[in-house]
Design a protein around this motif. Structure first.
Motif, PDB file in Angstrom:
ATOM      1  N   SER A  18      44.655  31.211  29.009  1.00 37.34           N
ATOM      2  CA  SER A  18      44.919  30.879  30.510  1.00 37.34           C
ATOM      3  C   SER A  18      44.818  29.765  30.855  1.00 37.34           C
ATOM      4  N   HIS A  19      45.069  28.905  32.129  1.00 37.85           N
ATOM      5  CA  HIS A  19      44.559  27.680  32.551  1.00 37.85           C
ATOM      6  C   HIS A  19      43.118  27.790  33.018  1.00 37.85           C
ATOM      7  N   PRO A  20      42.281  26.828  33.096  1.00 39.20           N
ATOM      8  CA  PRO A  20      41.132  27.069  33.606  1.00 39.20           C
ATOM      9  C   PRO A  20      41.059  27.612  35.030  1.00 39.20           C
ATOM     10  N   ASP A  21      40.142  28.538  35.321  1.00 36.55           N
ATOM     11  CA  ASP A  21      40.021  29.210  36.826  1.00 36.55           C
ATOM     12  C   ASP A  21      41.065  30.405  37.077  1.00 36.55           C
ATOM     13  N   ALA A  22      42.019  30.763  35.926  1.00 43.30           N
ATOM     14  CA  ALA A  22      42.743  31.746  36.417  1.00 43.30           C
ATOM     15  C   ALA A  22      42.056  32.892  36.377  1.00 43.30           C
ATOM     16  N   GLY A  23      41.046  33.168  35.820  1.00 39.36           N
ATOM     17  CA  GLY A  23      40.158  34.298  35.957  1.00 39.36           C
ATOM     18  C   GLY A  23      39.607  34.966  34.472  1.00 39.36           C
ATOM     19  N   LYS A  24      39.918  34.060  33.556  1.00 41.00           N
ATOM     20  CA  LYS A  24      39.712  34.843  32.068  1.00 41.00           C
ATOM     21  C   LYS A  24      38.293  35.311  32.150  1.00 41.00           C
ATOM     22  N   THR A  25      37.185  34.452  32.564  1.00 33.32           N
ATOM     23  CA  THR A  25      35.678  34.943  32.341  1.00 33.32           C
ATOM     24  C   THR A  25      35.663  36.196  33.140  1.00 33.32           C
ATOM     25  N   THR A  26      36.053  36.362  34.393  1.00 31.48           N
ATOM     26  CA  THR A  26      35.950  37.509  35.189  1.00 31.48           C
ATOM     27  C   THR A  26      36.816  38.810  34.567  1.00 31.48           C
ATOM     28  N   LEU A  27      37.980  38.429  33.986  1.00 37.26           N
ATOM     29  CA  LEU A  27      38.741  39.617  33.444  1.00 37.26           C
ATOM     30  C   LEU A  27      37.907  40.138  32.018  1.00 37.26           C
ATOM     31  N   VAL A  44      28.511  38.551  32.159  1.00 36.94           N
ATOM     32  CA  VAL A  44      29.071  37.425  31.285  1.00 36.94           C
ATOM     33  C   VAL A  44      28.597  36.061  31.892  1.00 36.94           C
ATOM     34  N   LYS A  45      28.809  36.107  33.293  1.00 35.65           N
ATOM     35  CA  LYS A  45      27.953  34.953  33.973  1.00 35.65           C
ATOM     36  C   LYS A  45      26.440  34.745  33.687  1.00 35.65           C
ATOM     37  N   GLY A  46      25.895  36.039  33.662  1.00 37.43           N
ATOM     38  CA  GLY A  46      24.465  36.147  33.495  1.00 37.43           C
ATOM     39  C   GLY A  46      24.179  35.643  31.783  1.00 37.43           C
ATOM     40  N   VAL A 139      48.841  39.144  36.153  1.00 35.52           N
ATOM     41  CA  VAL A 139      48.948  38.289  37.227  1.00 35.52           C
ATOM     42  C   VAL A 139      47.669  38.510  38.176  1.00 35.52           C
ATOM     43  N   ASN A 140      46.815  37.619  38.138  1.00 37.72           N
ATOM     44  CA  ASN A 140      45.479  37.713  38.776  1.00 37.72           C
ATOM     45  C   ASN A 140      45.342  37.467  40.330  1.00 37.72           C
ATOM     46  N   LYS A 141      44.443  37.923  40.647  1.00 36.71           N
ATOM     47  CA  LYS A 141      43.978  37.307  42.152  1.00 36.71           C
ATOM     48  C   LYS A 141      44.849  37.972  43.447  1.00 36.71           C
ATOM     49  N   LEU A 142      45.480  39.003  43.084  1.00 31.96           N
ATOM     50  CA  LEU A 142      46.253  39.693  44.006  1.00 31.96           C
ATOM     51  C   LEU A 142      45.685  39.931  45.404  1.00 31.96           C
ATOM     52  N   ASP A 143      44.506  39.706  45.459  1.00 30.82           N
ATOM     53  CA  ASP A 143      43.657  39.994  46.709  1.00 30.82           C
ATOM     54  C   ASP A 143      43.764  38.665  47.602  1.00 30.82           C
ATOM     55  N   ARG A 144      44.491  37.707  46.864  1.00 29.75           N
ATOM     56  CA  ARG A 144      44.680  36.364  47.835  1.00 29.75           C
ATOM     57  C   ARG A 144      46.126  36.208  47.953  1.00 29.75           C
ATOM     58  N   GLU A 145      46.421  35.527  48.774  1.00 33.18           N
ATOM     59  CA  GLU A 145      47.973  35.251  49.162  1.00 33.18           C
ATOM     60  C   GLU A 145      48.689  34.427  48.165  1.00 33.18           C
ATOM     61  N   GLY A 255      47.078  42.468  39.439  1.00 34.87           N
ATOM     62  CA  GLY A 255      45.819  43.176  39.870  1.00 34.87           C
ATOM     63  C   GLY A 255      44.809  42.034  40.311  1.00 34.87           C
ATOM     64  N   SER A 256      43.694  42.342  40.551  1.00 33.37           N
ATOM     65  CA  SER A 256      42.596  41.497  40.812  1.00 33.37           C
ATOM     66  C   SER A 256      41.274  41.830  40.110  1.00 33.37           C
ATOM     67  N   ALA A 257      40.874  40.820  39.226  1.00 38.46           N
ATOM     68  CA  ALA A 257      39.943  41.122  38.089  1.00 38.46           C
ATOM     69  C   ALA A 257      38.583  40.990  38.881  1.00 38.46           C
ATOM     70  N   VAL A 258      38.437  40.076  39.862  1.00 42.18           N
ATOM     71  CA  VAL A 258      37.099  40.140  40.481  1.00 42.18           C
ATOM     72  C   VAL A 258      36.943  41.379  41.237  1.00 42.18           C
ATOM     73  N   ASN A 259      37.855  42.245  41.782  1.00 45.92           N
ATOM     74  CA  ASN A 259      37.680  43.558  42.358  1.00 45.92           C
ATOM     75  C   ASN A 259      37.903  44.747  41.322  1.00 45.92           C
TER      76      ASN A 259
HETATM   77  P1  G4P Z   1      38.210  31.141  34.248  1.00 44.35           P
HETATM   78  O1  G4P Z   1      37.405  31.773  33.028  1.00 44.35           O
HETATM   79  O2  G4P Z   1      39.855  31.491  33.804  1.00 44.35           O
HETATM   80  O3  G4P Z   1      38.145  29.459  34.294  1.00 44.35           O
HETATM   81  O4  G4P Z   1      38.213  31.571  35.576  1.00 44.35           O
HETATM   82  P2  G4P Z   1      36.861  32.591  36.156  1.00 44.35           P
HETATM   83  O5  G4P Z   1      36.699  33.793  35.544  1.00 44.35           O
HETATM   84  O6  G4P Z   1      35.630  31.673  36.079  1.00 44.35           O
HETATM   85  O7  G4P Z   1      37.429  32.626  37.663  1.00 44.35           O
HETATM   86  C1  G4P Z   1      37.847  31.411  38.379  1.00 44.35           C
HETATM   87  C2  G4P Z   1      37.296  31.633  39.929  1.00 44.35           C
HETATM   88  O8  G4P Z   1      38.350  32.707  40.165  1.00 44.35           O
HETATM   89  C3  G4P Z   1      35.980  32.248  40.220  1.00 44.35           C
HETATM   90  O9  G4P Z   1      35.568  31.951  41.436  1.00 44.35           O
HETATM   91  C4  G4P Z   1      36.251  33.720  40.226  1.00 44.35           C
HETATM   92  O10 G4P Z   1      35.235  34.286  40.986  1.00 44.35           O
HETATM   93  C5  G4P Z   1      37.561  33.931  40.575  1.00 44.35           C
HETATM   94  N1  G4P Z   1      38.480  35.202  40.513  1.00 44.35           N
HETATM   95  C6  G4P Z   1      38.662  35.709  39.392  1.00 44.35           C
HETATM   96  N2  G4P Z   1      39.143  36.565  39.680  1.00 44.35           N
HETATM   97  C7  G4P Z   1      39.724  36.798  41.028  1.00 44.35           C
HETATM   98  C8  G4P Z   1      40.435  37.847  41.871  1.00 44.35           C
HETATM   99  O11 G4P Z   1      40.839  38.760  41.214  1.00 44.35           O
HETATM  100  N3  G4P Z   1      40.520  37.354  43.288  1.00 44.35           N
HETATM  101  C9  G4P Z   1      39.849  36.117  43.698  1.00 44.35           C
HETATM  102  N4  G4P Z   1      40.017  35.998  44.977  1.00 44.35           N
HETATM  103  N5  G4P Z   1      39.139  35.260  42.821  1.00 44.35           N
HETATM  104  C10 G4P Z   1      39.168  35.646  41.733  1.00 44.35           C
HETATM  105  P3  G4P Z   1      34.441  30.827  41.603  1.00 44.35           P
HETATM  106  O12 G4P Z   1      34.244  30.555  42.871  1.00 44.35           O
HETATM  107  O13 G4P Z   1      34.909  29.559  40.850  1.00 44.35           O
HETATM  108  O14 G4P Z   1      33.232  31.360  40.626  1.00 44.35           O
HETATM  109  P4  G4P Z   1      32.331  32.431  41.404  1.00 44.35           P
HETATM  110  O15 G4P Z   1      31.369  31.593  42.250  1.00 44.35           O
HETATM  111  O16 G4P Z   1      32.955  33.272  42.301  1.00 44.35           O
HETATM  112  O17 G4P Z   1      31.798  33.124  40.289  1.00 44.35           O
END
Ligand code: G4P
Length: 528
Positions: A18-27, A44-46, A139-145, A255-259
């Motif tokens: 993935s590209h940085p910030d796409a949500g790899k760590t969260t997933l 994982v963050k811990g 495809v991540n971050k569906l909870d966002r526009e 989907g939405s990894a964070v959720n």
């Molecule tokens: P990466 O490893 O690909 O670089 O991405 P990472 O998982 O660190 O996610 C990058 C940012 O995107 C994080 O926010 C993370 O919380 C957010 N994120 C991941 N999945 C989702 C999602 O499904 N929906 C939304 N809205 N955000 C998501 P951050 O502000 O950089 O970090 P944090 O302070 O929230 O931990």
């Protein structure tokens, strides 16, 4: 079926691209959660934070918002054993990522629904395509526009050249996100923030006409979904196992990894369809994972994983046979026997001594400078796995010591850090300089930081007139001695003791090559 065969078939070894910030760590964190490898979200963050506490060098990683170190995470799920190989995200560490991709059987691509296909993803996908690695897409971050799902699939197809077969489809997005529809299972999974951790914890409707569904998600969302499905089912192919395995089609999930939404649907599909360990090419033949004799290759070396132990670990992917603690292996490059009693496995964050490992697994071998990237290990057969890229450095700097008494420590640090493969280290024959070669400029900062942190050496890097390096070989010993004598000014010894021509300019290199036709100038250190 033998235990070896059973264990091989249930392995799923993959990496996330993935590209940085796409949500790899969260997933990753959510996947580990399903595997029971970690107990609660945030680990994982811990884990990142804990490592940060033990090694200050992680501060650099944190400062720059990049993940430099890779790790291997193994967890069981639904009767399968999943090996997730983490890849560093920053561009300067791409060689490391490329090599990790040689050690997996499939990949998972994560895309941000607002950003679509980004530059790093394109690069990494190119590498996957070279080897026809099967790819699933999330495809991540569906909870966002974000952008419309149809537009996103079009982009994947046109930019990455791979057909998309949606397996789940979003119902709304951002604030209007209602859920996803599973095209294969014919199920609607409702999005309820805070829930959805497991199937038991989710509201699932069987079929689009299920009683109660319309009330739950509303008229408008329902109409929109039916319209889109009609379009998608007409235009997009349905999932085809052969096309997926050939790397021509990618099943797509939303989907939405964070959720934690849509993640289990992905994981369920993944363990069912992603390939078990695949055959691997060597210079002489293809090795089948079913073969009883052990074989494997080293795709990564990492120094000082645990600063308290000062160790260096070589990561070996098992390609065939069974590894058992204490067995004898041969390093085919040197023909040397080694007995490995204390290989490591990586269960989430803790290292444990591994007793057995099967194809698809990765074991960590303690390394004292004798193992290099690309090394093959077997029970005796002389084979060499191919396809592990070795990158020639393009940037060169001279190390400059603040305290001249630290010369020995500097040499040791440079040599050990260079074993990891991201940098290479050269000692010119005619001077006391220590020259470091790297592919990306950030690596000099990282090395300087780690020298201080791990070796207590204060060094900086300054420009030096070296443009490129070539490893030199000649079958005629006399000619070689003559070459060495005449060119001593431009010759150096690398970290592994090999002779290297360090050219001040490209023209100089060309002239040397013309003048010494008997000498071979290789742009990588040859893996024997
Ligand atoms: P990466 O490893 O690909 O670089 O991405 P990472 O998982 O660190 O996610 C990058 C940012 O995107 C994080 O926010 C993370 O919380 C957010 N994120 C991941 N999945 C989702 C999602 O499904 N929906 C939304 N809205 N955000 C998501 P951050 O502000 O950089 O970090 P944090 O302070 O929230 O931990």
């Amino acid at each position: 079926m033998s235990i070896h065969l059973q264990e091989t078939r249930r392995r799923r070894t993959f990496a996330i691209v993935s590209h940085p910030d796409a949500g790899k760590t969260t997933l990753t964190e959510k996947l580990l959660l399903f595997g029971g490898a970690i107990q609660m979200a945030g680990s994982v963050k811990g884990r990142k934070a804990a490592r940060h506490a033990t090694s200050d060098w992680m501060a650099l990683e944190k400062e720059r918002g990049i993940s430099v170190t890779s790790s291997v995470m193994q967890f069981p799920y639904e009767g399968k054993i999943v090996n997730l190989l983490d890849t560093p995200g920053h561009a300067d560490f791409s060689e490391d990522t490329y090599r990790v991709l040689t050690a997996v059987d499939s990949a998972l691509m994560v895309i941000d629904c607002a950003k679509g296909v980004e530059e790093r993803t394109i690069k990494l996908m190119e590498v996957c395509r070279l080897r026809d690695t099967p790819i699933m897409t999330f495809v991540n971050k569906l909870d966002r526009e974000g952008r419309s799902p149809i537009e996103l699939l079009d982009e994947v197809e046109s930019v990455l050249g791979i057909a998309c077969a949606p397996v789940t489809w979003p119902i709304g997005m951002g604030k209007r996100l209602k859920g996803v529809y599973h095209l294969v299972l014919d199920e609607v999974h409702v999005f309820e923030p805070g829930k959805n951790f497991t199937r038991q914890d989710s509201t699932i409707f069987k079929g689009l006409d299920a009683p109660g569904l319309l009330e739950k998600i509303g008229d408008e969302a329902m109409r929109e979904l039916r319209d889109e499905l009609e379009l998608v089912q007409g235009a997009a192919p349905s999932f085809d196992m052969d096309e997926y395995l050939a790397g021509r089609q990618t099943p797509v999930f939303f989907g939405s990894a964070v959720n934690n939404f849509g993640v289990q649907l992905l994981l369920d599909f993944f363990v069912e369809h992603a390939p078990s360990p695949r055959p691997r090419g060597t210079l002489s033949r293809e090795v089948q994972p079913e073969e009883e004799k052990l074989s494997g290759f080293v795709f990564k070396i990492q120094a000082n994983m645990d600063p308290a132990h000062r160790d260096r670990v070589a990561f070996m992917r098992v390609c065939s046979g069974t590894y058992t603690a204490g067995m004898k292996m041969i390093q085919t490059r040197t023909g040397k026997d080694i007995r490995i009693a204390n290989a490591l496995t990586f269960m989430a964050s803790d290292r444990e001594i591994v007793e057995t490992a099967y194809p698809g697994d990765v074991i960590g071998l303690h390394n004292h400078g004798t193992i290099t990237i690309g090394d093959t290990f077997t029970e005796g057969e002389s084979i060499n796995f191919t396809g592990i890229p070795n990158f020639a450095p393009e940037l060169f700097r001279r190390a400059r010591l603040r305290d001249p008494l630290k010369m020995k420590a500097l040499q040791k640090g440079l040599a050990q850090l260079s074993e990891e493969g991201a940098t290479q280290f050269f000692r010119p024959l005619m001077s006391n300089d220590l020259i470091l070669g790297a592919v990306g400029v950030l690596q000099f900062d990282v090395v300087a930081y780690r020298l201080k942190d791990e070796y207590n050496v204060d060094a900086s890097f300054e420009p030096v007139t070296v443009t490129t390096a070539r490893w030199v070989h000649c079958d005629d010993e006399k000619k070689m001695a003559e070459f060495r004598e005449k060119n001593a000014m431009n010759l150096a010894i690398d970290g592994a003791g090999e002779l290297v021509y360090i050219a001040p300019t490209r023209v100089n290199l060309q002239l040397a090559q013309e003048r010494w036709p008997q000498v071979r100038f290789a742009n990588t250190r040859e893996h024997a």
